[in-house]
Design a protein around this motif. Structure first.
Motif, PDB file in Angstrom:
ATOM      1  N   LYS A 201       2.751   1.382   0.989  1.00 18.34           N
ATOM      2  CA  LYS A 201       2.504   2.420   1.937  1.00 18.34           C
ATOM      3  C   LYS A 201       2.116   1.941   3.134  1.00 18.34           C
ATOM      4  O   LYS A 201       2.601   2.349   4.349  1.00 18.34           O
ATOM      5  CB  LYS A 201       1.639   3.417   1.346  1.00 18.34           C
ATOM      6  N   LYS A 204       4.939   0.723   5.060  1.00 15.71           N
ATOM      7  CA  LYS A 204       5.956   1.727   5.296  1.00 15.71           C
ATOM      8  C   LYS A 204       5.143   2.451   6.927  1.00 15.71           C
ATOM      9  O   LYS A 204       5.802   2.779   7.897  1.00 15.71           O
ATOM     10  CB  LYS A 204       6.067   2.932   4.408  1.00 15.71           C
ATOM     11  N   HIS A 252       2.672  11.330   4.712  1.00 15.43           N
ATOM     12  CA  HIS A 252       1.960  10.090   4.141  1.00 15.43           C
ATOM     13  C   HIS A 252       0.421  10.493   4.088  1.00 15.43           C
ATOM     14  O   HIS A 252      -0.092  10.161   3.266  1.00 15.43           O
ATOM     15  CB  HIS A 252       2.458   8.885   5.146  1.00 15.43           C
TER      16      HIS A 252
END
Ligand code: HEM
Length: 519
Positions: A201, A204, A252
């Protein structure tokens, strides 16, 4: 009839132009000619054709009009402040404590004034105070706690460099080399709880923050002048892309919040910044606070601010610092000699060593002076006020040109030369009068919230890598070409074409360096 309206319209425009530019009762600072509605659009358009970044344009304007220049960004009154003395007064003055919050900024915060970086007033005060207090509770600013987080990351990065050094062709591509480690430090300060898939994550997140930064270059864009154009031409103005990045970032961080709520550990007490925030959200829900500063949207925007404010800036500073020592091997050797003398080779350097390492300190100050990772900072006035001898109205935007101060020929003499010695006296001590002129983190109550973390990160990475390795130039691998140089062109323009990439932050153009293990 139409003709009469047309004449009336033109007359109004002419009077407007006259009043705005020439009426002596208006004690605005001097500045280039302004048109009604379009303000200084022509000034920016003209500059675009020269290829100069806007902060270089501002520096040029200051040479022509003096250190305080008046412009209109569309209809927004704006002062550009170029000299150190006026900037210091402005940055430390309560009247200039706000930042302009316009439609463009609202794009990244659910259309509301949320977060820390782009807002003012009570919302900013509350969020800044809360964030500083909470981060401090978990070690931010405390040397030992912060250093141990940084040290963990330094060890990882040293292993990566060791792998490169062992190759047949030991070339390191510096672009983004520091981004993940810097982000990891930031994430460790915010979240002590590791969730499955965190590493992926974070990777990203780097791409998202990078995309967002690229899509919002500093100043001079058509949207700075006319923010409402985004409604009519979302694709053309790039706002569709910005919205997509913002939405992905928000999703996110919403996921982070949701998974923490599901995990439920926050109910047993605060383990980190995220726990404190969730508990505050719950508390304010129960209290029915109005206004309620503690919501999911506030959390998401604030944490986006920390990541946007902290990841690119620190990693670009490191990219520049290694670029300059690669280009100046004599400086690199002196830093290494100081590390050997003060730290030796048996332990890693840490921020406690800094006072004994004036040459390294001077090298990093010089790198930040030349790098200008954030070349401007922006404030806005909360009331009518005076700036030097001029009158400025409430809501006026101020662009403080940090770049100009760092590259001021009259103060530095040779601002385009990388020369750490300029900060040292004959006893090898830092000269405060000069070091204090370098203000990469801004100043006053709105000074960078991450300054201590950034300084500690940059110092530790820089000195730990130079302790064990040297970084040499590889001319054939670097994209920077010198053949575009032309003696008749402005050296500042050449530098920005060849060395520096201008996005939301400044970074060096991508480069490779040869890693050599020190004996
Ligand atoms: C070398 C690295 C960095 C540089 C050059 C830098 C530079 C700056 C500058 C110039 C400002 C505006 C200050 C002013 O208006 O006076 C600022 C604000 C800010 N920075 Fe940094 N920064 C860095 C690292 C960080 C880090 C690591 C974080 C995250 C923890 C961070 C978070 C922020 C925030 C939240 C603000 C807004 C503060 C406010 O408006 O109250 N920055 N930074």
């Amino acid at each position: 009839m139409f003709f009469a309206y047309f004449i009336a319209f033109i007359s109004v425009l002419l009077i407007w132009t006259f009043v705005d530019n020439f009426l002596p009762s208006k004690k605005h600072p001097p500045g280039p000619f302004r048109l009604p509605i379009f303000g200084n659009a022509l000034t920016f358009l003209q500059n675009k054709s020269t290829g100069k970044p806007v902060f270089v344009l501002f520096k040029d304007l200051a040479k022509q009009y003096g250190p305080v220049v008046f412009l209109r960004m569309g209809s927004q009154p704006t002062v550009i402040v170029d000299d150190f003395e006026t900037s210091k007064i402005l940055l430390n003055n309560e009247v200039w404590i706000d930042r302009p919050f316009n439609d463009m900024m609202a794009e990244r915060s659910y259309g509301k004034p949320l977060g820390i970086i782009f807002v003012g007033g009570e919302g900013w005060r509350e969020m800044r105070r809360f964030t500083m207090r909470s981060l401090r509770d978990f070690g931010y600013g405390k040397q030992n706690s912060m250093q141990s987080i940084i040290d963990d990351e330094v060890k990882t990065i040293l292993n990566e460099v060791e792998t490169v050094a062992g190759k047949d062709k030991p070339l390191l591509n510096i672009k983004h080399f520091f981004t993940l480690p810097v982000l990891n430090i930031l994430w460790s300060m915010v979240s002590s709880v590791r969730m499955p898939g965190d590493e992926e994550k974070l990777k990203k997140l780097i791409i998202l923050v990078d995309n967002l930064a690229k899509a919002t270059p500093i100043g001079g864009s058509i949207l700075d002048l006319f923010p409402s154009l985004r409604h009519y031409f979302p694709g053309l103005t790039g706002i569709t892309f910005v919205r997509k990045c913002v939405e992905e970032l928000q999703n996110h961080f919403q996921e982070v919040l949701d998974s923490r709520r599901e995990e439920g550990g926050y109910k047993q007490g605060n383990r980190d910044y995220i726990d404190i925030f969730i508990n505050e959200i719950e508390r304010h829900k129960e209290l029915g606070s109005n206004p309620n500063h503690y919501t999911d949207e506030q959390f998401i925007t604030t944490i986006t601010d920390l990541f946007e404010g902290g990841s690119e800036t620190s990693s670009n500073t490191l990219e520049f610092a290694f670029y300059y020592v690669m280009k100046n091997p004599n400086v690199q050797s002196k830093v290494q000699a100081e590390i050997d003398q003060v730290v030796g080779r048996s332990r890693l350097p840490n921020t406690g060593d800094r006072p004994q390492m004036p040459y390294t300190e001077a090298t990093l100050i010089e790198a930040q002076r030349m790098a200008n990772v954030l070349p401007v900072t922006v404030r806005s006035s909360t009331e009518n006020c005076r700036l030097n001898d001029f009158e400025v109205e409430k809501g006026c935007m101020a662009i403080v040109n940090i770049y100009s101060m760092h590259m001021d020929e009259s103060f530095w003499g040779d601002p385009n030369t990388f020369r750490p010695e300029r900060f040292l006296d004959e006893n090898n001590k830092i000269i405060p009068l000069k070091a204090n002129r370098v203000i990469p983190f801004g100043a006053g109550k709105r000074v960078c919230l991450g300054e201590q973390m950034a300084r500690a990160t940059v110092f530790t990475y820089f000195s730990a890598l130079l302790q064990s390795y040297s970084f040499e130039e590889v001319p054939e691998k670097n994209t920077v070409s010198n053949n575009k140089s032309d003696l008749h062109r402005d050296p500042e323009t050449i530098r920005f074409e060849e060395e520096v990439h201008v996005g939301f932050t400044l970074s060096p153009n991508p480069y490779h360096t040869k890693v050599v293990k020190r004996q």
